[in-house]
Design a protein around this motif. Structure first.
Motif, short mmCIF file in Angstrom:
data_model
loop_
_atom_site.label_atom_id
_atom_site.label_comp_id
_atom_site.label_asym_id
_atom_site.label_seq_id
_atom_site.Cartn_x
_atom_site.Cartn_y
_atom_site.Cartn_z
N MET A 41 64.83 10.40 42.63
CA MET A 41 65.28 11.49 43.51
C MET A 41 64.84 12.84 42.97
N GLU A 84 60.84 12.85 43.48
CA GLU A 84 60.27 12.83 44.82
C GLU A 84 61.13 13.53 45.87
N GLY A 85 62.31 13.99 45.48
CA GLY A 85 63.23 14.55 46.46
C GLY A 85 62.65 15.72 47.22
N ARG A 86 62.01 16.65 46.52
CA ARG A 86 61.47 17.84 47.18
C ARG A 86 60.34 17.48 48.14
N SER A 87 59.51 16.52 47.76
CA SER A 87 58.41 16.14 48.65
C SER A 87 58.94 15.48 49.93
N TRP A 88 60.00 14.66 49.81
CA TRP A 88 60.58 14.05 51.00
C TRP A 88 61.20 15.10 51.91
N ILE A 89 61.86 16.08 51.32
CA ILE A 89 62.45 17.16 52.13
C ILE A 89 61.34 17.95 52.82
N GLU A 90 60.25 18.19 52.09
CA GLU A 90 59.12 18.92 52.69
C GLU A 90 58.52 18.13 53.84
N ARG A 91 58.44 16.82 53.72
CA ARG A 91 57.94 16.01 54.83
C ARG A 91 58.86 16.10 56.04
N PHE A 92 60.16 16.14 55.79
CA PHE A 92 61.10 16.28 56.90
C PHE A 92 60.91 17.63 57.60
#
Length: 360
Positions: free
Chosen positions: A173, A176-184
Motif C-alpha cells: 500500500m 503502490e497506493g499513490r499510483s492507484w489513487i492517480e489512476r483513479f
C-alpha cells in the motif's frame, strides 16, 4: 367510477431488477465470507496512513526512492519495537511469572474464605459451585478440552498469518497506493480532477491525522499510567500500562474499560493506591478529552461528540472493535465528501441563478 389502470412491466425490466437483487446478495455474501481478509485490509490501510508521513520525510531528506524509503521506515519501526521490547518485556515476563507463582496462594485463600478474594467464598460460595459443575462434567462440557486445543492452535496460526499478511499488505500500500489513487483520478473528467484531488487530500489529512493521533494518545496513556502504578508499587504495572495503551485505542469506551480494570487491581493491592489511581484516571480522562485530543488531532477530524458516538456505535455493531476503531475516520471522510458536494452544488446554483456567493 375510476377507470382501471394497467401497468405493463416489461420482461427485460423484471429480469434487470432480479439481476441487481441477485448481484447485491452475492456481493454481500462474498463480503461476509471475506470479512477476515477485509479486516486485515483495513488494518493495513490504517498502518500505511500512519507510516506514510515517516516515509515521505525519509524520501525528502535522504532523496531515496519510494521502495528504499519504505524499507528504512520498516527498519526504524523494527528497531523501535525491539527497543521497547528490551525495556518492557523482561519486566512483563517477571510480572507474569510472579502472578503465576502467587496464583496458588490466591486459590488457597479463596477456598478458605480468606484474603482479599475471600468474600467470593464467604458470600457467594463460588468454590462449591465450581466443584459442583466439575462433578457434573461441566468443565468438560463447557471447555471441550480437545476442541479448545484445536481452537487455540488455529488462533495462533491465524495470528501469525494475519501478522505476515498485514506487514506485506502495508508495504505494498505504501509502495503502490499513490499510483492507484492517480489512476483513479485519471479516470475522472479532466475538469473535475482538481476538485476530487482536493477531496482526496482532505480525506488523507483526516484519516491519517486521526490514526497517528490515536496511536500517540494511546502511547501517552499507557506510559503515564505505568509511571503512576510503578510509583505506587502496584504489581504488574507494565502489563497494566500495556493493557491501557491497547484499550485506549478504542474510542469512547476503551479508556473507561481500562480504568475499571486498573482501578480494581489497584484496590486489591491497597485502598490508598486504588483511590489515587481512580483520581488519576478521572483527571487524565479530562486532560485527554479537552487538551490532548484537540491539540493532537488539530483540525483533521472535525466531528461533534454526537456524531462520534453514533459513528462508533454503528461501527461496533457492524464489525466489533475494528468497526469502532474505523468509525471515526470513516465518518470524517464522509463529512469531507458531503461538504465538497454541498459546496459544489451551491456554486453551481450561484452560477445558474446569479445569486450572491455565500460568505465564507
Amino acid at each position: 367510477m375510476t377507470a382501471e389502470r394497467l401497468v405493463d412491466v416489461r420482461t427485460r425490466t423484471v429480469l434487470r431488477v432480479l439481476g441487481v437483487a441477485i448481484g447485491v446478495a452475492v456481493l454481500l455474501e462474498v463480503l461476509w465470507i471475506a470479512r477476515q481478509v477485509i479486516s486485515w485490509l483495513l488494518i493495513s490501510l490504517f498502518l500505511a496512513l500512519a507510516l506514510d508521513p515517516l516515509v515521505a520525510a525519509i524520501e525528502r531528506r535522504s532523496r531515496l526512492k519510494r521502495g528504499p524509503a519504505i524499507g528504512v521506515a520498516y527498519l526504524i519501526l523494527a528497531l523501535a519495537i525491539v527497543a521497547v521490547s528490551l525495556t518492557f518485556v523482561p519486566k512483563l515476563v517477571d510480572e507474569v511469572n510472579g502472578f503465576v507463582q502467587a496464583l496458588p496462594n490466591y486459590v488457597h485463600d479463596l477456598t478458605h474464605g480468606r484474603g482479599r478474594l475471600g468474600f467470593l467464598e464467604r458470600k457467594y460460595h463460588i468454590v462449591e459451585k465450581v466443584r459442583e459443575q466439575v462433578q457434573k462434567g461441566g468443565a468438560t462440557r463447557l471447555l471441550g478440552l480437545s476442541g479448545t486445543a484445536i481452537a487455540i492452535t488455529k488462533s495462533v496460526l491465524t495470528i501469525i498469518a494475519a501478522s505476515v499478511t498485514i506487514v506485506f499488505m502495508t508495504f505494498f500500500m505504501l509502495l503502490e497506493g499513490r499510483s492507484w489513487i492517480e489512476r483513479f483520478y485519471n479516470l475522472l473528467p479532466e475538469q473535475s480532477q482538481p476538485r476530487w484531488r482536493r477531496v482526496g487530500h482532505d480525506i488523507y489529512r483526516t484519516v491519517g491525522g486521526y490514526v497517528t493521533g490515536n496511536l500517540l494518545i494511546s502511547l501517552i496513556a499507557g506510559v503515564s499510567i505505568t509511571i503512576v502504578l510503578l510509583a505506587l508499587g502496584v504489581p504488574y504495572a507494565v502489563a497494566l500500562g500495556l493493557l491501557v495503551a491497547v484499550l485506549d485505542l478504542i474510542p469512547l469506551a476503551g479508556a473507561t474499560i481500562a480504568g475499571i480494570i486498573v482501578v480494581g487491581i489497584s484496590f486489591l493491592h491497597s485502598v490508598p493506591a486504588g483511590i489515587i489511581v481512580a483520581v488519576f484516571f478521572i483527571v487524565y480522562q479530562q486532560l485527554e478529552n479537552h487538551f490532548l485530543q484537540p491539540v493532537i488531532y488539530g483540525r483533521t477530524v472535525q466531528l461533534t461528540p454526537l456524531v462520534v458516538l453514533v459513528a462508533v456505535l454503528i461501527g461496533a455493531e457492524l464489525a466489533g472493535i475494528l468497526g469502532a476503531l474505523a468509525a471515526i475516520p470513516v465518518a470524517g471522510a464522509i463529512q469531507v465528501i458531503l461538504r465538497e458536494v454541498i459546496a459544489h452544488r451551491r456554486s453551481l446554483l450561484v452560477e445558474r441563478v446569479g445569486l450572491p456567493a455565500p460568505e465564507q
